[in-house]
Write a protein that holds these residues in place. Structure first.
Motif, PDB file in Angstrom:
ATOM      1  N   THR A 194     -17.309-102.348-121.097  1.00  0.00           N
ATOM      2  CA  THR A 194     -17.121-101.523-122.290  1.00  0.00           C
ATOM      3  C   THR A 194     -15.760-100.848-122.202  1.00  0.00           C
ATOM      4  OG1 THR A 194     -17.925 -99.389-121.473  1.00  0.00           O
ATOM      5  CG2 THR A 194     -19.587-100.943-122.242  1.00  0.00           C
ATOM      6  N   LYS A 195     -15.160-100.642-123.369  1.00  0.00           N
ATOM      7  CA  LYS A 195     -13.910 -99.884-123.432  1.00  0.00           C
ATOM      8  C   LYS A 195     -14.059 -98.789-124.468  1.00  0.00           C
ATOM      9  CE  LYS A 195     -10.687-103.366-121.778  1.00  0.00           C
ATOM     10  NZ  LYS A 195     -10.216-104.679-122.231  1.00  0.00           N
ATOM     11  N   GLU A 196     -13.963 -97.547-124.003  1.00  0.00           N
ATOM     12  CA  GLU A 196     -14.009 -96.378-124.889  1.00  0.00           C
ATOM     13  C   GLU A 196     -15.189 -96.459-125.852  1.00  0.00           C
ATOM     14  OE1 GLU A 196     -10.823 -94.015-124.932  1.00  0.00           O
ATOM     15  OE2 GLU A 196     -11.189 -94.891-122.963  1.00  0.00           O
ATOM     16  N   LEU A 197     -16.327 -96.894-125.334  1.00  0.00           N
ATOM     17  CA  LEU A 197     -17.499 -97.107-126.190  1.00  0.00           C
ATOM     18  C   LEU A 197     -18.098 -95.757-126.604  1.00  0.00           C
ATOM     19  CD1 LEU A 197     -19.180 -99.540-127.281  1.00  0.00           C
ATOM     20  CD2 LEU A 197     -20.714 -99.169-125.336  1.00  0.00           C
ATOM     21  N   SER A 198     -18.212 -95.559-127.915  1.00  0.00           N
ATOM     22  CA  SER A 198     -18.685 -94.268-128.428  1.00  0.00           C
ATOM     23  C   SER A 198     -19.737 -94.447-129.497  1.00  0.00           C
ATOM     24  CB  SER A 198     -17.521 -93.482-129.043  1.00  0.00           C
ATOM     25  OG  SER A 198     -16.525 -93.229-128.083  1.00  0.00           O
ATOM     26  N   LYS A 199     -20.640 -93.461-129.540  1.00  0.00           N
ATOM     27  CA  LYS A 199     -21.652 -93.449-130.592  1.00  0.00           C
ATOM     28  C   LYS A 199     -21.782 -92.029-131.123  1.00  0.00           C
ATOM     29  CE  LYS A 199     -25.104 -95.125-133.028  1.00  0.00           C
ATOM     30  NZ  LYS A 199     -24.949 -96.281-133.926  1.00  0.00           N
TER      31      LYS A 199
END
Ligand code: ADP
Ligand code: ADP
Length: 223
Positions: free
Chosen positions: A5-10
């Protein structure tokens, strides 16, 4: 498979009710990893698990499996991918109450229109110590036995990766230890990648790489 994952945001909600459930998570999971992710309730564990397994989509950032962006798959491709490559284990076991242990274990094969595999079932039942429980209904089994049936169900499709969401959350300490020993064996002898979510630091230590998540921020613990 390698997961990255790269800079995975929710982010959930908008305006004042906006919650950053996962904040720019960077993680590289190698095929031979047993990873634990530990954090308190509300820290973002379920969100991360849902994103990693493609059950939910990110607000920003990326996720790849061997370089492939699974979020770009169609829903149909994604569910086939999940069915074939990922096994899930849950806190509540999620066995169907009207089906026997054996029927529960075979369920993923049936959903994928594959034939039952007696030899592999026997092998799994033996490994998990449930040979003499296969014709029982879930309510006739102890919690630990139900979880072992659920582990067999997670393995029957021969997935590369197991995602385990608080697998010991409903078990007493003896059954918890048994389940953790089994997961460890599955990792070391069957060469599965395991991603384990827990709020229990003792359970987390079984993994070879430990992560913590707090307020949506994921970091690796160096041991
Ligand atoms: P954990 O699994 O560690 O308990 P979650 O990933 O379920 O944490 O939740 C992280 C944060 O995101 C919490 O503040 C939770 O209330 C919020 N959250 C989770 N799912 C939703 C959703 N569908 N809608 C709004 N907020 C959510
Ligand atoms: P867990 O025990 O796995 O941490 P939670 O109780 O945090 O589970 O959440 C269960 C499910 O409810 C999650 O999959 C999440 O998507 C959803 N959820 C969690 N918090 C919220 C919220 N504040 N609003 C809406 N849905 C939520």
């Amino acid at each position: 498979m390698n997961i990255e994952t790269k800079e995975l945001s929710k982010i959930y909600g908008i305006g004042e009710s906006r919650i950053i459930a996962l904040n720019k998570a960077n993680i590289k999971i190698n095929g031979n990893d047993f990873i634990s992710i530990m954090g308190p309730s509300g820290s973002g564990k379920s969100t991360l698990l849902h994103l990693l397994s493609g059950l939910d989509k990110q607000t920003s950032g990326s996720l790849t499996y061997d370089g492939r962006d699974i979020y770009s798959f169609t829903d149909r491709q994604l569910s086939a991918f999940r069915r074939q490559k990922i096994g899930f284990i849950f806190q509540q076991f999620n066995l169907l109450p009207v089906l026997t242990a054996k029927e529960n274990i075979y369920m993923p094969l049936l959903l994928d229109k594959q034939k039952p595999d007696e030899d592999y079932l026997k092998q799994l039942a033996n490994l998990l110590g449930i040979d003499d429980r296969l014709t029982h209904l879930p309510h006739e089994l102890s919690g630990g036995q139900q979880q072992r049936v659920a582990i067999a169900r997670a393995l029957i499709m021969k997935p590369d990766i197991i995602f385990a969401d608080e697998p010991t959350g409903n078990l007493d300490s003896r059954s918890s230890n048994e389940v953790m020993n089994l997961l460890y064996n599955i990792w070391s002898s069957m060469k599965k990648t395991i991603v384990l979510i827990t709020h229990d630091s003792r359970i987390a230590k079984t993994a070879n790489r430990q992560f913590v998540i707090e307020d949506g921020i994921l970091s690796e613990v160096t041991v």
